[in-house]
Enzyme design. Structure first.
Site, PDB file in Angstrom:
ATOM      1  N   LYS A   1     -24.100  17.876  16.378  1.00  0.00           N
ATOM      2  CA  LYS A   1     -24.745  16.714  15.626  1.00  0.00           C
ATOM      3  C   LYS A   1     -23.934  16.152  14.646  1.00  0.00           C
ATOM      4  CE  LYS A   1     -29.433  18.973  16.111  1.00  0.00           C
ATOM      5  NZ  LYS A   1     -29.407  20.484  15.428  1.00  0.00           N
TER       6      LYS A   1
ATOM      7  N   CYS B   1       1.062  -1.446  -0.119  1.00  0.00           N
ATOM      8  CA  CYS B   1       0.168  -0.112   0.126  1.00  0.00           C
ATOM      9  C   CYS B   1       1.026   1.598  -0.135  1.00  0.00           C
ATOM     10  CB  CYS B   1      -0.377   0.227   1.517  1.00  0.00           C
ATOM     11  SG  CYS B   1      -1.960  -2.037   1.466  1.00  0.00           S
TER      12      CYS B   1
ATOM     13  N   TYR C   1      -6.022 -24.887   3.550  1.00  0.00           N
ATOM     14  CA  TYR C   1      -7.067 -23.275   3.651  1.00  0.00           C
ATOM     15  C   TYR C   1      -6.651 -22.321   2.598  1.00  0.00           C
ATOM     16  CZ  TYR C   1      -7.902 -25.204   7.962  1.00  0.00           C
ATOM     17  OH  TYR C   1      -8.792 -25.551   8.976  1.00  0.00           O
TER      18      TYR C   1
HETATM   19  P1  FAD Z   1      -0.263 -10.699  -1.790  1.00  0.00           P
HETATM   20  O1  FAD Z   1       0.175  -9.349  -1.132  1.00  0.00           O
HETATM   21  O2  FAD Z   1       0.254 -10.301  -3.182  1.00  0.00           O
HETATM   22  O3  FAD Z   1       0.601 -11.161  -1.532  1.00  0.00           O
HETATM   23  C1  FAD Z   1       0.931 -12.740  -2.355  1.00  0.00           C
HETATM   24  C2  FAD Z   1       2.592 -12.690  -2.283  1.00  0.00           C
HETATM   25  O4  FAD Z   1       2.581 -14.264  -3.150  1.00  0.00           O
HETATM   26  C3  FAD Z   1       3.098 -12.387  -3.057  1.00  0.00           C
HETATM   27  O5  FAD Z   1       4.205 -12.335  -3.221  1.00  0.00           O
HETATM   28  C4  FAD Z   1       3.251 -13.756  -4.202  1.00  0.00           C
HETATM   29  O6  FAD Z   1       5.040 -13.538  -4.885  1.00  0.00           O
HETATM   30  C5  FAD Z   1       3.639 -15.133  -3.312  1.00  0.00           C
HETATM   31  N1  FAD Z   1       2.730 -16.034  -4.360  1.00  0.00           N
HETATM   32  C6  FAD Z   1       2.096 -15.936  -5.821  1.00  0.00           C
HETATM   33  N2  FAD Z   1       1.872 -17.215  -6.218  1.00  0.00           N
HETATM   34  C7  FAD Z   1       3.047 -18.097  -5.186  1.00  0.00           C
HETATM   35  C8  FAD Z   1       3.626 -19.563  -5.173  1.00  0.00           C
HETATM   36  N3  FAD Z   1       2.987 -20.235  -6.088  1.00  0.00           N
HETATM   37  N4  FAD Z   1       4.719 -19.662  -4.782  1.00  0.00           N
HETATM   38  C9  FAD Z   1       5.459 -19.033  -3.549  1.00  0.00           C
HETATM   39  N5  FAD Z   1       5.159 -17.489  -3.794  1.00  0.00           N
HETATM   40  C10 FAD Z   1       3.718 -16.831  -4.583  1.00  0.00           C
HETATM   41  N6  FAD Z   1      -5.525  -2.204  -0.539  1.00  0.00           N
HETATM   42  C11 FAD Z   1      -5.099  -1.254   0.675  1.00  0.00           C
HETATM   43  O7  FAD Z   1      -6.611  -2.743   1.464  1.00  0.00           O
HETATM   44  N7  FAD Z   1      -5.058  -0.644   0.820  1.00  0.00           N
HETATM   45  C12 FAD Z   1      -4.716   0.037   0.287  1.00  0.00           C
HETATM   46  O8  FAD Z   1      -4.355   1.377   0.257  1.00  0.00           O
HETATM   47  C13 FAD Z   1      -3.918  -0.663  -0.863  1.00  0.00           C
HETATM   48  N8  FAD Z   1      -2.688   0.255  -1.629  1.00  0.00           N
HETATM   49  C14 FAD Z   1      -2.128  -0.755  -2.679  1.00  0.00           C
HETATM   50  C15 FAD Z   1      -1.569  -0.649  -3.695  1.00  0.00           C
HETATM   51  C16 FAD Z   1      -0.818  -1.316  -4.638  1.00  0.00           C
HETATM   52  C17 FAD Z   1       0.095  -0.279  -5.241  1.00  0.00           C
HETATM   53  C18 FAD Z   1      -1.103  -2.438  -4.654  1.00  0.00           C
HETATM   54  C19 FAD Z   1      -0.236  -2.902  -5.256  1.00  0.00           C
HETATM   55  C20 FAD Z   1      -1.442  -3.493  -3.470  1.00  0.00           C
HETATM   56  C21 FAD Z   1      -2.242  -2.261  -2.722  1.00  0.00           C
HETATM   57  N9  FAD Z   1      -3.195  -2.998  -2.037  1.00  0.00           N
HETATM   58  C22 FAD Z   1      -3.971  -1.987  -0.935  1.00  0.00           C
HETATM   59  C23 FAD Z   1      -4.235  -4.648  -2.089  1.00  0.00           C
HETATM   60  C24 FAD Z   1      -3.299  -5.321  -1.037  1.00  0.00           C
HETATM   61  O9  FAD Z   1      -1.967  -5.242  -0.961  1.00  0.00           O
HETATM   62  C25 FAD Z   1      -3.768  -6.410  -1.100  1.00  0.00           C
HETATM   63  O10 FAD Z   1      -4.929  -6.962  -0.951  1.00  0.00           O
HETATM   64  C26 FAD Z   1      -2.759  -7.841  -0.367  1.00  0.00           C
HETATM   65  O11 FAD Z   1      -1.987  -7.479  -0.247  1.00  0.00           O
HETATM   66  C27 FAD Z   1      -3.225  -8.933  -0.612  1.00  0.00           C
HETATM   67  O12 FAD Z   1      -2.279  -9.710   0.486  1.00  0.00           O
HETATM   68  P2  FAD Z   1      -2.139 -11.168  -0.627  1.00  0.00           P
HETATM   69  O13 FAD Z   1      -1.522 -11.774   1.091  1.00  0.00           O
HETATM   70  O14 FAD Z   1      -3.541 -11.730  -0.686  1.00  0.00           O
HETATM   71  O15 FAD Z   1      -1.407 -11.150  -1.274  1.00  0.00           O
END
Ligand code: FAD
Length: 549
Positions: free
Chosen positions: A433, A42, A278
Site C-alpha cells: 500500500k 540549477c 512569442y
Molecule cells: P533564463 O534562464 O534566466 O535566461 C534568460 C537569459 O536572457 C539570460 O541569460 C539573460 O542574460 C538573457 N537576456 C535577458 N534580456 C536580454 C536582452 N535584452 N538581450 C539579450 N539577452 C537577454 N528551476 C528549477 O526548476 N529547478 C531548480 O533546481 C532551479 N534552480 C535554480 C538555481 C539557481 C541558482 C537559479 C538562478 C535558478 C534556478 N532555477 C531552478 C530557475 C530556472 O533556472 C529558471 O526558471 C530558468 O532558467 C528560466 O529560464 P528562462 O529561459 O526563462 O530564463
C-alpha cells in the site's frame, strides 16, 4: 522565415534547437547578453560548494556547439535594446564593441528570464554583496569564498538560499538565513516546512524568521547586515535570494501587454499581444493549472517546455501550453521537500473549497532496512475528490510521490483514483500500500463518510464550550512524551473496556501518532453510539503545526 530569439538559456536555447529541428531553411539568430548560453542555473549552488567540481560541467552546451550542430547564428555578449514592432526589427548592442545595429525579423521569441530582486537599501552595492543568477555571479561568489569567508548571511529563505545554505555548511562556513515571512519556502504551507527548519537548525544554520535587511555596512572586519529588528549580523559574504522579477523592459517599451506583477502576457500558444512575438520562461505570466488564474512560476521545466512549444507555433504547428502547476522540489542535505499544484494557503486566499489529508508513511516497507519517514499532504475538492495539490517532506521517495501526484493532477484525477493506483513495489522501493494509495484511502474514506475526520486546527480553534473531547489513543508512554493540551489518554487496546469514561453528550476527537489507531478508535466509538471523528494525521501533524509545543 527569419526567427530572432532573445535570451539564450533555458527557454531561448530550447526554442532555438527545436526551431532548427522543425526547419532546416529558417534563419535563426539567438541573442544572449552574457558570455554563455544554455548553462545549468540549477547547478550553480552546487558549484559554489564544490559538489560540482568542474565549471565546464555547468555549460550544458556552448555557442560553438549550437553553431555547428544546429546551424544557429549565436551572438553572445549581444543585448537586444528595443523592438520596433511596426518595422519588425530589433536594435542590438554588441557589448564587446559597443556597436549598435538593427536586425529584422519575421517572428521573434522573447526568453529574457527574470532577474534577482535587489532591494534599494543602503549598502546594497558594497563589495561582498551578491545575487545569484549566472556563471559570472557564481565566479564572483566563489572568489569571495576563496578569500576566506567565515560567516555568510543569506537573505530570503527560498529554494536558492536553502541550496546555498547546504553548500556553505559543507564548506564549514557559519550560515545565517534571514526570511521576512514567518516561514521559509513560501510556496509551501508552513507546517510542511517544519522538518526542513529542523534540518537547518540541526546542521547549525541560524534561521531568523520575520526579519529583513534594512541596510548593509562596511566595517574593518567585513560587512554588517542591519536587520529591521535592530540585530546586526557580521558577515564576509551576503547573498540576496529574495525573489525574481520578470525581465520585461523590451516588452514594456514595445507596448506589449504585461500582467500586474510584470509577467509578459501570452495566450495559450505563447503569443504575446503582438501575434509575431512569442514569449516564454520566467519572463511570462502563465495560467495556474488548478485555479485557472494568471500567475508567475519561475521554474526550469516550464521554461524549457515553453521554448519548445513557442518554436512549434512559430513553424506552423498549433500547440498549446496547458498552464503551470508549480511542481517543485528542493533538498537540504538528506531532507527533501516537494510540491505540486495548489497549496492550502493559495486555496484559502482564492476562497476555493477543499479538504485535506495528511499521511505519515515510510518511503518503503517499514520492515526493510533504511525506511525513511515522510509526510504527505494532499488537497482535494470536498465533493468530487478532484486533486488540487500535494506537498511532501521527508527523505528518499518524496520526489517519486510528488511526481506521481503531479501527473495525477494534470490528468484531472481524484482521490478515488489514488486508491486504485498500481505502483511499482518491492520492499526496498515502496509498500504494497504505497503512500499514494494510503493518501487515497484516507481521503476516499473521508469523502464517502466512512472515516469522519476533523482538522486539528479546527478542534483547537473551537470555542471552549463547543470544543470536542480530545481523546489520545496512543500508549501511556507516547502520551507522557507529549500530547495535545487537554487530551485524555485511553490507549486504543483498552478503549472497548473503558467506554464508560467517555462523554456521550460531546463530540469526541480521537488521535494517535499518525492517524491509523485514531481511525480504528473512531470506528469503535461510532459503533458504540458515540459521535466521533479522527484527527487527520494525528499527533505528528499537530507537531508540524506546533513545533515548539
Ligand atoms: P533564463 O534562464 O534566466 O535566461 C534568460 C537569459 O536572457 C539570460 O541569460 C539573460 O542574460 C538573457 N537576456 C535577458 N534580456 C536580454 C536582452 N535584452 N538581450 C539579450 N539577452 C537577454 N528551476 C528549477 O526548476 N529547478 C531548480 O533546481 C532551479 N534552480 C535554480 C538555481 C539557481 C541558482 C537559479 C538562478 C535558478 C534556478 N532555477 C531552478 C530557475 C530556472 O533556472 C529558471 O526558471 C530558468 O532558467 C528560466 O529560464 P528562462 O529561459 O526563462 O530564463
Amino acid at each position: 522565415m527569419k526567427l530572432l530569439i532573445v535570451g539564450g538559456v533555458a527557454g531561448g536555447a530550447s526554442a532555438a534547437a527545436r526551431s532548427r529541428r522543425l526547419s532546416e531553411d529558417a534563419e535563426i539568430v539567438l541573442f544572449e547578453r552574457g558570455p554563455d548560453v544554455s548553462f545549468a542555473n540549477c547547478g550553480l549552488p552546487y558549484y559554489v560548494g564544490g559538489e560540482i567540481a568542474e565549471r565546464t560541467k555547468l555549460l550544458v552546451t556552448t555557442p560553438e556547439m549550437l553553431r555547428s550542430r544546429f546551424k544557429l547564428d549565436v551572438r553572445t555578449r549581444s543585448s537586444v535594446e528595443s523592438i520596433d514592432r511596426t518595422a519588425k526589427k530589433v536594435c542590438v548592442r554588441d557589448l564587446a564593441s559597443g556597436r549598435e545595429y538593427e536586425e529584422a525579423y519575421d517572428k521573434l521569441i522573447l526568453a529574457t528570464g527574470a532577474a534577482p530582486f535587489r532591494p534599494s537599501i543602503p549598502g546594497i552595492d558594497l563589495p561582498g554583496v551578491f545575487t545569484l543568477r549566472n556563471l559570472q555571479d557564481t565566479d564572483r561568489i566563489k572568489e569571495q569564498v576563496n578569500r576566506g569567508v567565515k560567516q555568510v548571511v543569506l537573505l530570503g529563505g527560498g529554494f536558492i538560499s536553502l541550496e546555498l545554505a547546504e553548500n556553505f555548511v559543507r564548506l564549514g562556513i557559519t550560515t545565517t538565513v534571514v526570511e521576512k515571512n514567518d516561514q521559509i519556502l513560501t510556496p509551501f504551507d508552513r507546517e510542511m516546512t517544519t522538518p526542513v527548519v529542523e534540518a537547518l537548525l540541526g546542521k547549525g544554520v541560524t534561521l531568523l524568521l520575520g526579519q529583513s535587511a534594512e541596510a548593509l555596512e562596511q566595517t574593518a572586519e567585513g560587512l554588517v547586515v542591519c536587520l529591521n529588528s535592530g540585530q546586526r549580523l557580521p558577515a564576509q559574504l551576503v547573498i540576496f535570494g529574495i525573489g525574481v522579477r520578470p525581465e520585461n523592459n523590451l516588452a514594456v517599451s514595445a507596448k506589449l501587454e504585461v500582467g500586474p506583477r510584470g509577467g509578459i502576457r501570452v495566450n495559450d500558444h505563447l503569443q504575446t499581444s503582438d501575434p509575431d512575438i512569442y514569449a516564454v520562461g520566467d519572463a511570462i505570466e502563465v495560467k495556474d493549472v488548478v485555479s485557472g488564474e494568471p500567475t508567475q512560476v519561475p521554474l526550469a521545466g516550464p521554461a524549457n517546455r515553453q521554448g519548445r512549444i513557442a518554436a512549434d507555433n512559430v513553424f506552423g504547428r498549433s500547440v498549446t501550453y496547458r498552464g503551470t502547476q508549480g511542481t517543485a522540489i528542493v533538498g537540504f542535505f538528506d531532507r527533501t521537500a516537494a510540491m505540486t499544484g495548489a497549496s492550502e494557503k493559495v486555496l484559502r486566499r482564492a476562497d476555493l473549497p477543499f479538504r485535506k489529508v495528511y499521511v505519515h508513511p515510510t518511503h518503503h516497507a517499514g520492515y526493510y532496512p533504511g525506511a525513511e519517514p515522510m509526510t504527505l499532504k494532499v488537497l482535494f475538492h470536498p465533493e468530487t475528490g478532484k486533486l488540487l495539490g500535494a506537498q511532501a517532506v521527508g527523505g528518499a521517495g518524496v520526489d517519486k510521490r510528488i511526481d506521481v501526484l503531479a501527473v495525477a493532477i494534470q490528468a484531472g484525477m481524484t482521490v478515488f483514483d489514488l486508491e486504485e493506483m498500481e505502483l511499482a513495489y518491492a520492499p526496498q522501493y515502496g509498500s504494497a500500500k504505497d503512500p499514494i494509495n494510503m493518501a487515497g484511502f484516507v481521503a476516499g474514506g473521508l469523502l464517502r463518510g466512512e472515516h469522519p475526520q476533523v482538522d486539528v486546527e479546527a478542534v483547537l480553534a473551537a470555542p471552549a464550550a463547543g470544543r470536542p473531547f480530545l481523546l489520545d489513543v496512543r500508549t501511556a508512554q507516547e502520551f507522557a512524551s507529549g500530547h495535545i493540551p487537554e487530551a485524555v489518554n485511553i490507549p486504543v487496546d483498552d478503549l472497548r473496556s473503558r467506554l464508560g469514561e467517555l462523554p456521550r453528550d460531546r463530540k469526541i476527537a480521537a488521535y494517535c501518532q499518525v492517524g491509523q489507531r485514531g481511525y480504528l478508535a473512531t470506528r469503535i466509538l461510532q459503533q458504540a453510539g458515540f459521535s466521533a471523528a479522527n484527527i487527520g494525521g494525528g499527533y505528528k501533524t499537530y507537531k508540524l503545526l506546533h513545533p515548539s509545543a
